[in-house]
Enzyme design. Sequence first.
Site, PDB file in Angstrom:
ATOM      1  CE  LYS A  76      -4.224  -1.589   2.012  1.00  0.00           C
ATOM      2  NZ  LYS A  76      -5.136  -1.685   3.151  1.00  0.00           N
ATOM      3  CG  ASP A 107      -8.411   0.664   3.502  1.00  0.00           C
ATOM      4  OD1 ASP A 107      -9.057  -0.632   2.846  1.00  0.00           O
ATOM      5  OD2 ASP A 107      -7.571   0.468   3.101  1.00  0.00           O
TER       6      ASP A 107
HETATM    7  P1  NDP Z   1       0.072  -3.221  10.046  1.00  0.00           P
HETATM    8  O1  NDP Z   1       1.271  -4.411   9.659  1.00  0.00           O
HETATM    9  O2  NDP Z   1       1.024  -2.397   9.326  1.00  0.00           O
HETATM   10  O3  NDP Z   1       0.628  -3.309  11.260  1.00  0.00           O
HETATM   11  C1  NDP Z   1      -0.183  -4.173  12.626  1.00  0.00           C
HETATM   12  C2  NDP Z   1      -0.345  -3.464  14.220  1.00  0.00           C
HETATM   13  O4  NDP Z   1      -0.350  -4.786  14.831  1.00  0.00           O
HETATM   14  C3  NDP Z   1       0.948  -3.156  14.784  1.00  0.00           C
HETATM   15  O5  NDP Z   1       0.313  -2.057  15.042  1.00  0.00           O
HETATM   16  C4  NDP Z   1       1.355  -3.713  15.424  1.00  0.00           C
HETATM   17  O6  NDP Z   1       1.919  -3.565  16.880  1.00  0.00           O
HETATM   18  C5  NDP Z   1       0.165  -4.682  16.248  1.00  0.00           C
HETATM   19  N1  NDP Z   1       0.186  -6.054  16.473  1.00  0.00           N
HETATM   20  C6  NDP Z   1       0.362  -6.916  15.774  1.00  0.00           C
HETATM   21  N2  NDP Z   1       0.763  -8.421  16.776  1.00  0.00           N
HETATM   22  C7  NDP Z   1      -0.348  -8.101  17.872  1.00  0.00           C
HETATM   23  C8  NDP Z   1      -0.198  -8.537  18.850  1.00  0.00           C
HETATM   24  N3  NDP Z   1      -0.509  -9.573  19.057  1.00  0.00           N
HETATM   25  N4  NDP Z   1      -0.997  -7.413  20.505  1.00  0.00           N
HETATM   26  C9  NDP Z   1      -1.358  -6.393  19.941  1.00  0.00           C
HETATM   27  N5  NDP Z   1      -0.693  -5.547  18.572  1.00  0.00           N
HETATM   28  C10 NDP Z   1      -0.115  -6.871  18.325  1.00  0.00           C
HETATM   29  O7  NDP Z   1      -1.204  -3.798   9.677  1.00  0.00           O
HETATM   30  P2  NDP Z   1      -2.246  -3.270   9.130  1.00  0.00           P
HETATM   31  O8  NDP Z   1      -2.338  -2.546   9.602  1.00  0.00           O
HETATM   32  O9  NDP Z   1      -2.176  -3.342   7.440  1.00  0.00           O
HETATM   33  O10 NDP Z   1      -3.769  -3.935   9.712  1.00  0.00           O
HETATM   34  C11 NDP Z   1      -3.862  -4.273   9.604  1.00  0.00           C
HETATM   35  C12 NDP Z   1      -5.158  -5.710  10.261  1.00  0.00           C
HETATM   36  O11 NDP Z   1      -6.257  -5.257   9.780  1.00  0.00           O
HETATM   37  C13 NDP Z   1      -4.935  -7.067   9.766  1.00  0.00           C
HETATM   38  O12 NDP Z   1      -5.635  -7.863  10.723  1.00  0.00           O
HETATM   39  C14 NDP Z   1      -5.488  -6.959   8.295  1.00  0.00           C
HETATM   40  O13 NDP Z   1      -6.563  -8.054   7.897  1.00  0.00           O
HETATM   41  C15 NDP Z   1      -6.573  -5.634   8.919  1.00  0.00           C
HETATM   42  N6  NDP Z   1      -7.382  -5.238   7.562  1.00  0.00           N
HETATM   43  C16 NDP Z   1      -9.016  -5.329   6.939  1.00  0.00           C
HETATM   44  C17 NDP Z   1      -9.117  -4.780   6.134  1.00  0.00           C
HETATM   45  C18 NDP Z   1     -10.978  -4.937   5.915  1.00  0.00           C
HETATM   46  O14 NDP Z   1     -11.028  -4.614   4.462  1.00  0.00           O
HETATM   47  N7  NDP Z   1     -11.473  -5.509   6.863  1.00  0.00           N
HETATM   48  C19 NDP Z   1      -8.229  -3.284   5.615  1.00  0.00           C
HETATM   49  C20 NDP Z   1      -7.043  -3.493   6.444  1.00  0.00           C
HETATM   50  C21 NDP Z   1      -6.811  -3.819   6.817  1.00  0.00           C
HETATM   51  P3  NDP Z   1       3.819  -2.872  16.955  1.00  0.00           P
HETATM   52  O15 NDP Z   1       3.894  -1.911  16.668  1.00  0.00           O
HETATM   53  O16 NDP Z   1       3.973  -3.238  18.621  1.00  0.00           O
HETATM   54  O17 NDP Z   1       4.344  -4.048  16.391  1.00  0.00           O
END
Ligand code: NDP
Length: 264
Positions: A76, A107
Site C-alpha cells: 500500500k 479503506d
Molecule cells: P500492520 O502490519 O501495518 O500493523 C500491525 C499492527 O498490529 C502494529 O501496530 C502491531 O504492533 C500490532 N500487533 C501485531 N500483533 C499484535 C499483538 N499480538 N498484540 C498487539 N498488537 C499487535 O497491519 P495493517 O494495519 O495493514 O492491518 C491490520 C489489520 O487490519 C490486519 O488484520 C488486516 O487484515 C486488517 N485489515 C482489514 C481490512 C478490511 O477490509 N476488513 C482492510 C485493511 C486491513 P507493533 O507496532 O507493536 O508491532
Amino acid sequence: MSESVHWQDVEAADYGVIGDPVAHSASPRMHAAAYKEAGLSYDYRAVRVPSGEFDQAMRHLESLGYRGLNVTVPLKELAYLWGEGGDPRMGAVNTVRFEDHACVNTDAPGFLRTLRDQRVGPCRVLMLGAGGSARALTVALADAGFEVALYNRTLTRAQELVRAAGVRVQIVSSPNAAGCGLIVNATSAGLQGEAPAMDWQSVEESALAYDLLYGKPSLFLEEASAHRLRVQDGKALLVAQGALSFEWWTGVAAPIEAMMRAIA
Ligand code: NDP
C-alpha cells in the site's frame, strides 16, 4: 480461498488485487459478483507481487491492459508513491487506476461509511494498533470529528504514526476505553489467533467493538461479546472499501447487497 498467480504468469484481465500473500483475498469473488449484478463484463484476478518486484509488476500489468488494481499488504505504501493524488497524511493507498496513474485510499471513507451504518457518530475512539490501517483510519476519524486515543504495544510506533499523519491524536499508555463509544482493533494480532491487550473493565456498555479482521474468528470480538458490547467484524469494511473502488473505476453505483452475499 481464491487462486493467486505470480504477476509474471498472470493472464490479461481488467482489474485485480495485488499483494503478498494474496491467495486468501475475498476481493476476486466480491468484485466478480459486483460485475455480474451490474451487467459489466470485466474480469478480476488475484496477483501475487512481492514488494521487491512492485515497479516491474506494475509496468507488466499495465502492458497487459489492466485498468486498475486493489492493493493490499505489503504494497500500500509503494502504491501511494507510484500514484498521483493519495493523501500524504495516510501515506498508503489501496486502489490505483492506470489510465491517469491516480491512486486513492478507499479503506478510510469505507470505514466511515460502515460507522454510519452502525449509527456511530463523532465520539471518543480507542484505536488499537499503529500500522498502516490504524494510520489511515485515524486520519479519517480525526477529519470526521472523532476524538482519537491511540494505543499500541510499541509506543514509538504510535509516536511515529502521529508525527507522520499530522492530525490531533492522543497517545495513551494503556488500552483504557473509558468514555469511548468505539473501540477499533486495527492490530494484526487476530491473524495469529491472538487478541491485543485490552482493559475490558474500562468499557462503556454502549460502545461498539470493531475488528478490521475478516475471514477468521476474532478473539477480540469474542472478548467484547463476553462484555456485552455490540460487535462489528471486518467484512463490512471489506465490502465498503470494495464498493468505493468499484465506483471510482467504473462510475457505476456498486451493488452492495450482491457484494455482501459473495463474501458471506
Ligand atoms: P500492520 O502490519 O501495518 O500493523 C500491525 C499492527 O498490529 C502494529 O501496530 C502491531 O504492533 C500490532 N500487533 C501485531 N500483533 C499484535 C499483538 N499480538 N498484540 C498487539 N498488537 C499487535 O497491519 P495493517 O494495519 O495493514 O492491518 C491490520 C489489520 O487490519 C490486519 O488484520 C488486516 O487484515 C486488517 N485489515 C482489514 C481490512 C478490511 O477490509 N476488513 C482492510 C485493511 C486491513 P507493533 O507496532 O507493536 O508491532
